[in-house]
Design a protein around this motif. Structure first.
Motif, PDB file in Angstrom:
ATOM      1  N   UNK A  32       0.816  -1.216   0.000  1.00 23.55           N
ATOM      2  CA  UNK A  32       0.000   0.000   0.000  1.00 23.55           C
ATOM      3  C   UNK A  32       0.848   1.262   0.000  1.00 23.55           C
ATOM      4  N   UNK A  33       1.943   1.273   0.769  1.00 19.99           N
ATOM      5  CA  UNK A  33       2.737   2.504   0.874  1.00 19.99           C
ATOM      6  C   UNK A  33       3.473   2.822  -0.420  1.00 19.99           C
ATOM      7  N   UNK A  34       3.502   1.877  -1.358  1.00 21.17           N
ATOM      8  CA  UNK A  34       4.068   2.171  -2.670  1.00 21.17           C
ATOM      9  C   UNK A  34       3.200   3.171  -3.419  1.00 21.17           C
ATOM     10  N   UNK A  35       1.912   3.239  -3.047  1.00 24.11           N
ATOM     11  CA  UNK A  35       0.961   4.122  -3.723  1.00 24.11           C
ATOM     12  C   UNK A  35       0.438   5.232  -2.813  1.00 24.11           C
ATOM     13  N   UNK A  36       0.196   4.901  -1.545  1.00 29.65           N
ATOM     14  CA  UNK A  36      -0.417   5.848  -0.600  1.00 29.65           C
ATOM     15  C   UNK A  36       0.430   5.907   0.661  1.00 29.65           C
ATOM     16  N   UNK A  37       1.068   7.060   0.906  1.00 34.76           N
ATOM     17  CA  UNK A  37       1.975   7.170   2.048  1.00 34.76           C
ATOM     18  C   UNK A  37       1.459   8.095   3.142  1.00 34.76           C
ATOM     19  N   UNK A  38       0.389   8.813   2.866  1.00 32.28           N
ATOM     20  CA  UNK A  38      -0.195   9.661   3.890  1.00 32.28           C
ATOM     21  C   UNK A  38      -0.915   8.781   4.913  1.00 32.28           C
ATOM     22  N   UNK A  39      -0.745   9.084   6.184  1.00 28.60           N
ATOM     23  CA  UNK A  39      -1.331   8.255   7.239  1.00 28.60           C
ATOM     24  C   UNK A  39      -2.847   8.272   7.194  1.00 28.60           C
ATOM     25  N   UNK A  40      -3.433   9.438   6.865  1.00 26.02           N
ATOM     26  CA  UNK A  40      -4.892   9.492   6.752  1.00 26.02           C
ATOM     27  C   UNK A  40      -5.382   8.585   5.625  1.00 26.02           C
ATOM     28  N   UNK A 187      -4.123  11.619  -2.930  1.00 27.60           N
ATOM     29  CA  UNK A 187      -3.883  10.173  -3.000  1.00 27.60           C
ATOM     30  C   UNK A 187      -5.153   9.357  -3.179  1.00 27.60           C
ATOM     31  N   UNK A 188      -6.236   9.769  -2.525  1.00 25.74           N
ATOM     32  CA  UNK A 188      -7.431   8.918  -2.530  1.00 25.74           C
ATOM     33  C   UNK A 188      -8.145   8.868  -3.883  1.00 25.74           C
ATOM     34  N   UNK A 189      -7.789   9.773  -4.802  1.00 27.88           N
ATOM     35  CA  UNK A 189      -8.409   9.756  -6.130  1.00 27.88           C
ATOM     36  C   UNK A 189      -7.494   9.125  -7.189  1.00 27.88           C
ATOM     37  N   UNK A 190      -6.331   8.644  -6.765  1.00 27.71           N
ATOM     38  CA  UNK A 190      -5.399   8.007  -7.691  1.00 27.71           C
ATOM     39  C   UNK A 190      -5.761   6.535  -7.874  1.00 27.71           C
ATOM     40  N   UNK A 191      -5.464   5.952  -9.053  1.00 27.48           N
ATOM     41  CA  UNK A 191      -5.741   4.523  -9.277  1.00 27.48           C
ATOM     42  C   UNK A 191      -5.100   3.617  -8.222  1.00 27.48           C
ATOM     43  N   UNK A 192      -3.918   4.013  -7.741  1.00 23.47           N
ATOM     44  CA  UNK A 192      -3.220   3.201  -6.756  1.00 23.47           C
ATOM     45  C   UNK A 192      -4.006   3.030  -5.462  1.00 23.47           C
ATOM     46  N   UNK A 193      -4.786   4.049  -5.096  1.00 21.78           N
ATOM     47  CA  UNK A 193      -5.600   3.948  -3.879  1.00 21.78           C
ATOM     48  C   UNK A 193      -6.654   2.864  -4.047  1.00 21.78           C
ATOM     49  N   UNK A 194      -7.294   2.831  -5.209  1.00 18.75           N
ATOM     50  CA  UNK A 194      -8.316   1.810  -5.471  1.00 18.75           C
ATOM     51  C   UNK A 194      -7.703   0.415  -5.483  1.00 18.75           C
ATOM     52  N   UNK A 391     -17.816  -1.729  -7.423  1.00 12.72           N
ATOM     53  CA  UNK A 391     -17.642  -1.584  -8.872  1.00 12.72           C
ATOM     54  C   UNK A 391     -16.558  -0.560  -9.191  1.00 12.72           C
ATOM     55  N   UNK A 392     -16.524   0.538  -8.447  1.00 14.99           N
ATOM     56  CA  UNK A 392     -15.501   1.565  -8.634  1.00 14.99           C
ATOM     57  C   UNK A 392     -14.107   0.973  -8.435  1.00 14.99           C
ATOM     58  N   UNK A 393     -13.934   0.174  -7.372  1.00 12.84           N
ATOM     59  CA  UNK A 393     -12.639  -0.441  -7.092  1.00 12.84           C
ATOM     60  C   UNK A 393     -12.254  -1.430  -8.192  1.00 12.84           C
ATOM     61  N   UNK A 394     -13.202  -2.236  -8.647  1.00 11.46           N
ATOM     62  CA  UNK A 394     -12.899  -3.247  -9.661  1.00 11.46           C
ATOM     63  C   UNK A 394     -12.532  -2.625 -11.003  1.00 11.46           C
TER      64      UNK A 394
END
Length: 430
Positions: A32-40, A187-194, A391-394
């Motif tokens: 996960x931290x490869x894509x999202x590194x913010x603690x929130x 971060x939360x709107x990036x593909x990596x978050x999904x 569906x959004x995640x998939x």
């Protein structure tokens, strides 16, 4: 089934907890931290996963107490949508749904134990754990419950000790991994978050476990909802706290791309002794995960085998109603998967396929007529929230990881071809 061969809500809840707290929570953060590194962002990942599991728990409690048959999604989908949908789920459960989590747990156990035992053929220990759990669950529900309660007790004690030590001791890092800045908004709107949510959803896999053994639960109308809902809430709290502990005691650079995130964190805190004890007990608690999936998975295979000629040999049960042949067939598939893919690849395609079929079951619950048993709250709004978010995640998963996604869809397609072949033989019962 005689009441002596049934389990109460606490054992059923323990089954759910053991199936959930396993590989994912101790391995996902590094990916996960490869894509999202913010603690929130990381906290949000695990809270979203927990809320989705809780919604699922409400719905599966409703479905389980309505149909009152062991077999979980196979029964739910066959009776509400079409026999083909139930058949596909049973096929997926056999190939990746329950066999993959067993093999992944065994592979993770090897990753954690290999430095302790010091020889290269350590995969045999993972195989031995799978075979041992297959043996323990081949006799009676009472024995399954006893073994599983002991393993779950060890698991819970271990994770609470980790959380206590993690928050009780100060970090030895020169620079904290915590980042509570506003960068989470990007971060939360990036593909990596999904895609990271796929790891999280995989970590929460098992929240529906008790719904698969309804016929083995005493007073399921009361016990099943209590087991599913209480376990989902407890595990969500544990998961969020564990991620904060790992971030507190390990740097982002150390964690990124690594599987053994717990030993990295506690190795920083307690040195080689910390690594030894944490690795040892993670391996032990992963045996509880193997145990849970070994108990639950064959019930789905057995439910399908009772109704389709191709799988009929797996319908045999012993004098205590245990589907022994299904247990050993699932065990064989789990052993096979240990040698057919990487840890991350299996986790991704298994998580993707399970998300597809789980979403279909949530949608199927909307077709339920004349509901009897537990009534899920805020119907149908919670169901639609689950379906939309899933569906959004998939979609993002297919976009960002097409290879694993297509492999997962290929497994579903093979299952459908098998259904067409099997349906020509005319099922015993529809």
């Amino acid at each position: 089934m005689n009441i002596k061969n049934k389990v109460g809500w606490k054992t059923a809840s323990g089954l759910v907890i053991a199936n959930m707290i396993g590989t994912g929570v101790f391995t996902s953060l590094g990916f996960q931290v490869a894509e999202s590194q913010n603690t929130w962002s990381i906290i949000l990942l695990w809270v979203i996963g927990g809320l989705m599991a809780l919604i699922g728990a409400f719905v599966y409690a409703e479905l389980g107490t309505h149909f009152k048959q062991s077999g979980g999604d196979y029964i739910f989908l066959s009776r509400t949508i079409h026999p083909a949908a139930g058949y596909l789920y049973a096929w997926i459960s056999l190939t990746v749904g329950f066999s993959a989590p067993i093999s992944i747990a065994a592979m993770a156990m090897v990753e954690y134990w290999e430095p302790l035992i010091g020889f290269h053929n350590s995969r045999t220990i993972g195989m031995a754990a799978i075979l041992m759990m297959g043996l323990f669950h081949s006799f009676s529900v009472h024995q399954s419950g006893l073994v599983h309660n002991i393993l779950t007790g060890i698991k819970l004690l271990f994770v609470f000790v980790l959380i206590g030590l993690g928050f009780g001791y100060a970090s030895v890092l020169s620079e904290s991994s915590f980042d509570f800045s506003a960068s989470w908004k990007g971060e939360i709107f990036a593909p990596g978050f999904a895609v990271s949510l796929i790891y999280v959803f995989y970590a929460y896999t098992g929240w529906n476990s008790a719904a698969y053994i309804v016929e083995e639960i005493n007073e399921p109308r009361k016990s099943l909802p209590k087991a599913l809902i209480s376990a989902a809430i407890l595990v969500m709290v544990v998961y969020v706290l564990l991620q904060l502990v790992f971030l507190k005691h390990a740097s982002i650079e150390q964690l990124e791309g690594k599987v053994q995130v717990a030993t990295l964190a506690f190795g920083n805190l307690f040195g080689t002794q910390g690594v030894f004890w944490v690795s040892l007990f993670i391996g032990i608690q992963l045996i509880a995960t193997i145990s849970g999936y070994t108990w639950v998975g064959p019930r789905i295979t057995n439910a399908m085998a009772k109704e389709y000629v191709f799988w009929k040999p797996l319908a045999l049960v012993n004098k205590n109603g245990i589907p022994v042949r299904a247990i050993w067939f699932n065990t064989f598939v789990s052993l096979l998967l240990m040698f057919t893919g990487s840890f991350e690849a299996i986790m991704l395609y298994a998580g993707f396929v399970l998300q597809v079929m789980g979403t279909l079951t949530i949608a199927a619950s909307l077709r339920l007529k004349n509901r009897s048993g537990f009534q899920s709250p805020f119907r149908p709004w919670l169901q639609w929230i689950y379906i939309g978010f899933s569906l959004w995640v998939m979609v993002f998963m297919v976009y960002d990881r097409p290879k694993e996604s297509l492999f997962g869809l290929g497994i579903i397609f093979v299952g459908y071809l098998l259904y067409l072949f099997d349906s020509l033989k005319k099922p015993n019962k529809v």
